[in-house]
Design an enzyme around this catalytic site. Structure first.
Site, PDB file in Angstrom:
ATOM      1  N   SER A 126       0.788  -1.235   0.000  1.00 10.18           N
ATOM      2  CA  SER A 126       0.000   0.000   0.000  1.00 10.18           C
ATOM      3  C   SER A 126       0.819   1.284   0.000  1.00 10.18           C
ATOM      4  CB  SER A 126      -0.955   0.016   1.197  1.00 10.18           C
ATOM      5  OG  SER A 126      -2.081  -0.791   0.934  1.00 10.18           O
ATOM      6  N   LYS A 129      -0.005   3.915  -2.616  1.00  7.02           N
ATOM      7  CA  LYS A 129      -0.966   5.015  -2.471  1.00  7.02           C
ATOM      8  C   LYS A 129      -0.271   6.369  -2.370  1.00  7.02           C
ATOM      9  CE  LYS A 129      -4.579   2.147  -0.382  1.00  7.02           C
ATOM     10  NZ  LYS A 129      -3.881   0.842  -0.345  1.00  7.02           N
ATOM     11  N   SER A 312      -5.762   3.642   4.394  1.00  7.54           N
ATOM     12  CA  SER A 312      -5.250   2.743   3.357  1.00  7.54           C
ATOM     13  C   SER A 312      -6.399   2.134   2.547  1.00  7.54           C
ATOM     14  CB  SER A 312      -4.379   1.636   3.963  1.00  7.54           C
ATOM     15  OG  SER A 312      -3.486   1.119   2.987  1.00  7.54           O
TER      16      SER A 312
END
Length: 480
Positions: A126, A129, A312
């Site tokens: 993640s 992102k 997230s």
């Protein structure tokens, strides 16, 4: 019969004789009670003594100089690379199998203070992102909002709910103070009902949904179907309730597989609650842009980016990627999103040729990005010339306090970083990543990125190793 004066005096004297002893007794009792009360409650009957109040509880006689958050000192000493390296070599170790690459940069100058295979491509989870965040802010602008519209058609008894990219719609009334639910279906339905009433439209109304803003496959073929079934993400459409969840309070488990139709069905229910007779079922269709019945705007891009980083949120990340693609003149597809992110990174001077991007949320194992590239992205946010990127600063979770770091930094070896480290997390089965920023003990702003691949699944020591490494940077006064 009359009463003589003497008799009157005698009667009064006799009455006083009967009363004086009870009155005297009452007076004595009252005096005694006053003495007791005065002893029990100082200040009731006696002069109040001057209290001894600690100085820190007393009102200040003058304003003190601020000792809270101060601007960074441009002349703060820079850590010595050898000292930083020595500290991190002791802490940045995998628990069991696998390896961890990493880098630490001085934010102001870009000087490398630690480098362990920082240029090597890794699966970032993640941390992807962070790339999506800067691309969205650059392409869309921090203050941009997305509009969900209700449009009329040639048939006055048909209305179309048209998605404008807001996947954070709420089921109730619009909440101007919220990010999730900033625009609410109940408010949108009430406004639509008022427009229909003003137009004199009665009888059954058919609800259609227009989700044509996004194109291509709703489901990314790079994702594991197991992750989709577990609710890590879902097929993507240009409008959704609760970021593709059934409820705003449900953050795990299965999701709606067609968020556009699910949202339109919820809108139809709210329309009925607002007094409109609604026909059964929901269809896909398109309205006429000139026939606007109602509209509702989302939270800003800046607010959505912060929400994405804090929680997230995979579904929101992919939506922001599609919108970035559209704003960059590309098709709003998964491939368009990855191409647009790469393009925007290039505009920031961040080399992206070596990157391999399969999605923009980080679920795909095919993603390959280096720790050095992530550190450069964080540096662009904290210290780069494009001030629009500063909007992402609040999105970084705070160690031990907020977002995906709220339950970390509780180990004694990492506690010194609690409240000081701000970083984006990343976790897949054999992948852990942490990229962010910290001000060291001398007041120097440092950015860092640590990425572990091939790790032992479930080994708690890997997160601790990364948290400890960020913590030693916070405590570092590494001046040699």
């Amino acid at each position: 019969m009359g009463i003589k004066n003497g008799d009157a005096r005698t009667g009064l004297s006799t009455a006083w004789g009967r009363l004086k002893w009870p009155l005297l007794l009452a007076a004595v009792l009252l005096c005694a009670l006053a003495v007791v009360v005065a002893g029990m409650v100082p200040g009731v009957l006696a002069p109040k003594p001057s209290p001894s109040i600690p100085s820190w509880q007393q009102s200040p006689s003058a304003l003190a100089g601020s000792s809270a958050v101060q601007p960074l000192d441009a002349n703060a000493p820079m850590p010595v690379q050898a000292d930083v390296t020595k500290l991190l070599e002791e802490t940045l170790k995998p628990s069991g199998s696998g390896s961890i690459t990493g880098v630490v940069l001085d934010a102001a100058t870009g000087k490398v203070l630690f480098d362990r295979d920082a240029a090597a491509n890794r699966i970032p989870a993640s941390n992807m992102k962070l790339l999506t965040a800067v691309a969205a802010l650059k392409a869309l602008g921090p203050e941009t909002r997305f509009t969900t519209r209700v449009l009329g058609t040639d048939d006055p008894h048909t209305v179309v709910l048209a998605g404008g990219g807001d996947v954070l719609l709420g089921g109730g009334a619009s909440d101007p103070s919220a990010v999730l639910g900033h625009a609410g279906l109940a408010t949108l339905a009430a406004d639509t009902a008022a427009s229909l009433k003003n137009a004199g439209i009665k009888g059954p109304v058919t609800v259609q949904v227009d989700d044509s803003l996004f194109s291509g496959a709703p489901l990314n073929p790079a994702w594991s179907l197991g992750d989709v079934a577990a609710g890590e993400t879902a097929p993507l459409y240009s409008l959704a309730l609760n970021s593709g969840r059934y409820s705003p309070t449900t953050t795990t488990g299965p999701r709606p597989q067609d968020s556009a139709v699910t949202t339109a069905q919820a809108f139809a229910e709210q329309l009925a609650a607002a007094g409109v007779e609604v026909g059964s079922g929901v269809e896909r269709g398109k309205g006429l842009p000139a026939k606007l019945l109602a509209s509702a705007e989302s939270a800003t891009v800046s607010e959505q980016v912060d929400h994405m980083l804090q929680t997230s949120d995979n579904f929101l990340a992919e939506a922001l990627g599609r919108l970035t693609a559209a704003a960059s003149g590309r098709k709003a597809t998964y491939d368009g999103a990855t191409a647009a992110v790469r393009e925007r990174l290039g505009e920031l001077g961040i080399a992206s040729d070596s990157m391999e991007l399969a999605d923009v949320s980080g679920l795909a194992l095919e993603n390959q990005v280096s720790a050095r590239q992530f550190a450069e992205v964080v540096r662009a946010i904290t210290s780069g010339p494009d001030l629009s990127l500063r909007a992402a600063l609040d999105g970084f979770p705070v160690a031990g306090l907020t977002g995906t770091l709220d339950d970390r930094y509780v180990d004694p070896s990492t506690a010194q970083g609690a409240g000081l480290v701000r970083a984006k997390t990343g976790t897949l089965n054999t992948v852990i990543a942490l990229s962010g920023y910290v001000v060291d003990a001398d007041g120097r702003l440092l950015v860092f990125s640590f990425i572990g691949n091939g790790l032992e699944p479930g080994a708690a020591g890997n997160k601790v190793a990364m948290d400890r490494s960020a913590s030693v940077l916070a405590a570092c006064g590494c001046r040699g």
